[in-house]
Design a protein around this motif. Sequence first.
Motif, short mmCIF file in Angstrom:
data_model
loop_
_atom_site.label_atom_id
_atom_site.label_comp_id
_atom_site.label_asym_id
_atom_site.label_seq_id
_atom_site.Cartn_x
_atom_site.Cartn_y
_atom_site.Cartn_z
N ARG A 212 39.95 91.18 76.51
CA ARG A 212 40.26 92.58 76.21
C ARG A 212 41.49 92.69 75.30
N ARG A 223 34.23 97.18 71.75
CA ARG A 223 32.89 96.58 71.70
C ARG A 223 32.53 96.36 70.23
N ARG A 248 30.86 93.30 75.89
CA ARG A 248 31.54 93.61 74.63
C ARG A 248 30.59 93.48 73.44
#
Length: 292
Positions: A212, A223, A248
Amino acid sequence: MNTTGLYPRVQVDVAPVSGVGQAGGVLLTETVRATGLDQALSAASAPGRRPLAQHDPGKVLLDAALALAPGGDCLADVASVPAEPDVYGPAASDPLISRLLTLLASDVDTAERAINTARPRAREAAWTRAGEHAPHRRVTAKHPLIIDLDATLVTAHSEREDARATFKNGFGFPLLAFADHGPDGGGEMLTCLLRPDNAGSNTAAGHKTVIRQALTQVGMGARPGKKVLTRIDGAESTKETIEELVKRRVWYSVGYTLPASTPELYRIIPEHLRRRPTAPTAPHARARTWQS
């Protein structure tokens, strides 16, 4: 001396000396200025600045980071910064740095958020200046931006901080994420997650955090899809980590070492099990594995 930013602009003159101490630091301070990292970190750390403080906490943190470049590996090595005021400008004393670090340690989450807010802004400025040569400018599904995840050993540790040896009998097992810019560009560190020395290599929570944070640093959204290829080795290939990559929507490649007896093992697998299916049969089939 022009002082735009937190570091002085160094001017070259003629003097009867054979060298200049810490001259290489000018490359770092000018990079800080060009990317706006000093101003971004100063703004992000402003809420924690005390009213009568003489030193900007953002610059104190930058000075500590710059001390690593000439070989520093402990707090005492920050002394190399105030030793060259013409290069680094006014610098805080060791006790002040210690007090600031103690203050930041009292609320680690807030401190990390401040730093992680400044870093992507500086990276965006650097990549913007790169123009057509920016790593993310012309990425496609066929030529994605590559992010490598891996853990590494470090040699510095403190037994007073409850350090525990790893399974390799070393200390320190931070998890790193690098953007691979290819043979002409080298690698660019995106994020680093410090973990307990005895943290398991297959701990998915840490890997999900680093994924992340790395995507945040490259500024391509949470994403980004097939414009990003994430490469990991077998230690990171847990089900939870793979599911995070699928969520993602990025490409991913998992590499691991095969046993020496692989050819013999392959021969005993029935032929019908060795055939590649003609259509996807698993929900994760859309996330193809690339060969590095």
